[in-house]
Scaffold this active site. Structure first.
Site, PDB file in Angstrom:
ATOM      1  N   SER A   1      22.045  31.918 -15.036  1.00 43.86           N
ATOM      2  CA  SER A   1      22.199  31.390 -13.824  1.00 43.86           C
ATOM      3  C   SER A   1      22.699  31.924 -12.756  1.00 43.86           C
ATOM      4  O   SER A   1      22.152  32.413 -11.705  1.00 43.86           O
ATOM      5  CB  SER A   1      22.643  29.839 -13.864  1.00 43.86           C
ATOM      6  OG  SER A   1      23.926  30.090 -14.375  1.00 43.86           O
TER       7      SER A   1
ATOM      8  N   ASP B   1      34.841  24.106   3.867  1.00 43.76           N
ATOM      9  CA  ASP B   1      34.364  25.043   4.920  1.00 43.76           C
ATOM     10  C   ASP B   1      33.841  26.531   4.074  1.00 43.76           C
ATOM     11  O   ASP B   1      34.138  27.486   4.618  1.00 43.76           O
ATOM     12  CB  ASP B   1      35.573  25.367   5.664  1.00 43.76           C
ATOM     13  CG  ASP B   1      36.936  26.074   5.098  1.00 43.76           C
ATOM     14  OD1 ASP B   1      36.860  25.806   4.050  1.00 43.76           O
ATOM     15  OD2 ASP B   1      37.764  26.576   5.820  1.00 43.76           O
TER      16      ASP B   1
ATOM     17  N   HIS C   1      17.035  29.539 -21.855  1.00 47.02           N
ATOM     18  CA  HIS C   1      17.933  30.143 -20.678  1.00 47.02           C
ATOM     19  C   HIS C   1      18.349  31.593 -21.257  1.00 47.02           C
ATOM     20  O   HIS C   1      18.567  32.234 -20.524  1.00 47.02           O
ATOM     21  CB  HIS C   1      18.916  29.202 -20.392  1.00 47.02           C
ATOM     22  CG  HIS C   1      19.672  29.745 -19.019  1.00 47.02           C
ATOM     23  ND1 HIS C   1      19.256  29.688 -18.123  1.00 47.02           N
ATOM     24  CD2 HIS C   1      20.900  29.923 -19.295  1.00 47.02           C
ATOM     25  CE1 HIS C   1      20.057  30.000 -17.171  1.00 47.02           C
ATOM     26  NE2 HIS C   1      21.229  30.519 -17.683  1.00 47.02           N
TER      27      HIS C   1
END
Length: 519
Positions: free
Chosen positions: A218, A441, A494
């Site tokens: 991933s 943020d 995967h």
């Protein structure tokens, strides 16, 4: 460049390169600036939105060991391969002036087939999965490395904070005086910074416009899509294997985990159909752990194994090609034999040791600390996996499953806040983990406009039953990347590149070259 012993055809006069750094803000589109071969423009997130020119690595660096910016080793050998090591000095924070940013070291290993050391070969830059895991260490030529070295000069880069790239280990992170200092440092270890490390890496080797990027699992793919968003001019083509990220703004972690839990339940069903005898064995272990003093048993390293901790074994077991078998064999040795009549029943040291080695949190704590942040752009994760698990607690409550006679379900690729209490190596970083989970943020990781206008050829292996990177979310993102070619398959899980690397790499390259069908 002399220390690289590269042929002259590979050498770019780095003293002619100038790199301008402009903070990438939400109001500034990366399409406003177009780099050329000799001018590189980086875009960074800046809360102020200001634009400032800074002296860059490529502006001041020559590839010599004397200045400390780039150090390379002599060639060494493993069977059928030649390798040499490179260390690059890069800024910790690319968004501020290079002269004021703290520095880190990024390690990369160059790999070629024997006899091809001096050939002018195109570069293939490999990005490892994770986050927080170092690159492979080749011991021989095999798999995708063997295939790649037929035509490429392979670069295996340890992503910052891993391996030999200023590693963030349990011991090295103890140098920080507070959780706030550690969290502030860790915010520079995401895909955006890894993207610029890769770009500097390429510059140091003297190559532009000729780099093939390949990723495993991933996170390597996530970094590649970030690279494709902000520095596509340095890429010739991109190969993704099980690694197309969700790219929506805010925090996409909730959507990821909702989809993940659905697939995890499906994989649990397949596991117990394969090994129905394990239903009772897992029940026995869960009951033993729940009835132990403190709700669990001590682990060899000093942590504690609880019923919910036991469920973490699904992280690896449910998503790789041999995961079911390895988990079954692990439970075969769950109990010590009774050697002395009347001795109490005990979980074996072999099982407890295997549990810790299975998870790797002691050697790679960065994975646990940074995992959820990889889904965040301008929003906090707020312990997303923990919250979404609560929505599914009826299915995933191990003790309730035992009492109702149902199979205990293992969880997937998820990090929970209680891990920082139960895993000994993670306990010192509990406060920093909470700060990172609440950080709201986080800068942008992807530029959807750039991806929609993508000109770089991209081929991606999409694994239909991928537990880590959900198929539905992958297809949503793929629809936003112009020109991407998808190979959708359930032949591999995967771990496809690791299990059948030569075939997977050959198929993806063939798709880009028109030699393989797209299906």
């Amino acid at each position: 460049m002399g220390t690289l012993r590269a042929p002259l055809s590979l050498i770019t006069p780095l003293h002619h390169l100038r790199v301008f750094a402009s903070p990438y803000s939400r109001t500034l589109s990366s399409t406003l600036f177009r780099p050329t071969r000799l001018i590189k423009v980086f875009y960074f997130h800046s809360p102020s939105g200001s634009i400032a020119k800074i002296t860059s690595m490529a502006d001041t660096t020559t590839a010599s060991a004397s200045d400390g910016k780039h150090i390379s080793s002599d060639w060494f050998s493993v069977p059928e391969l030649r390798l040499r090591d490179h260390r690059f000095t890069t800024p910790l924070d690319y968004a501020i002036n290079d002269s004021t940013s703290p520095k880190i070291s990024v390690f990369a290993r160059e790999v070629v087939a024997v006899g091809k050391e001096e050939l002018d070969l195109p570069f293939l830059l490999y990005l490892q999965g994770g986050p927080g895991f170092e690159c492979m260490r080749p011991a021989e030529t095999s798999g995708w490395i063997k295939k790649a070295c037929e035509d490429y000069r392979v670069i295996l880069m340890d992503q910052r904070g891993t391996g030999l790239s200023t590693p963030l280990t349990s011991s090295s992170m103890s140098q920080f005086n507070s959780a706030e200092e550690l969290a502030d440092y860790l915010k520079h270890f995401r895909a955006d910074s890894i993207c610029w490390d890769s770009d500097v890496n390429v510059f140091m080797f003297g190559h532009t416009m000729v780099v093939t990027l390949v990723s495993l699992q991933s996170y390597g793919g996530f970094c590649a899509v970030t690279y494709l968003s902000f520095a596509p001019q340095g890429l010739k083509q991109v190969l993704l294997t099980g690694g197309i990220p969700p790219i929506g703004s805010g925090c996409t972690a909730d959507a990821v985990y909702r989809a993940c839990f659905e697939q995890v339940m499906h994989q649990n069903g397949k596991y117990y159909r394969r090994f129905p005898q394990d239903i009772e064995i897992v029940h026995e272990v869960v009951k033993y752990l729940a009835e132990a003093e403190g709700g669990g048993v001590p682990l060899p390293s000093g942590g504690i194994l609880t019923p919910r901790g036991l469920q973490l074994l699904g992280l690896s077991a449910l998503g790789s090609s041999t995961g079911f078998e390895r988990l079954h064999y692990m439970f075969e040795r769950a109990w010590d034999p009774i050697l002395v009549p009347g001795a109490p029943k005990r979980i074996s040291y072999v099982f407890l040791n295997a549990y810790e080695r299975w998870l790797d949190f002691d050697t790679n704590p960065l994975y646990a600390l940074m995992h959820e942040s990889i889904y965040c752009q301008g929003a906090s994760s707020s312990w997303s996996a923990h919250r979404i698990r609560a929505e599914n607690e009826n299915q995933f409550d191990a003790i309730k499953a035992v009492n109702e006679g149902r199979p205990v379900l293992f969880t997937g690729e998820m990090i929970f806040p209680w891990l920082f209490d139960e895993i000994h190596a993670l306990r010192p970083f509990k406060d920093a983990a909470h700060l990172l989970a609440e950080k709201n943020d986080w800068p942008p990781l992807y530029d959807v406009t750039s991806l929609r206008n993508n000109k770089v050829p991209v081929a991606a292996a999409v694994y239909y039953e991928d537990v880590y990177v959900n198929f539905k979310l992958v297809m949503e993102t793929a629809s936003k990347i112009a020109g991407i070619r998808l190979w959708i398959t359930n032949e591999y899980m995967h771990s496809g590149l690791r299990d059948a690397g030569a075939q997977v790499l050959d198929h993806l390259l063939g798709m880009l070259n028109g030699k393989k069908p797209i299906f």
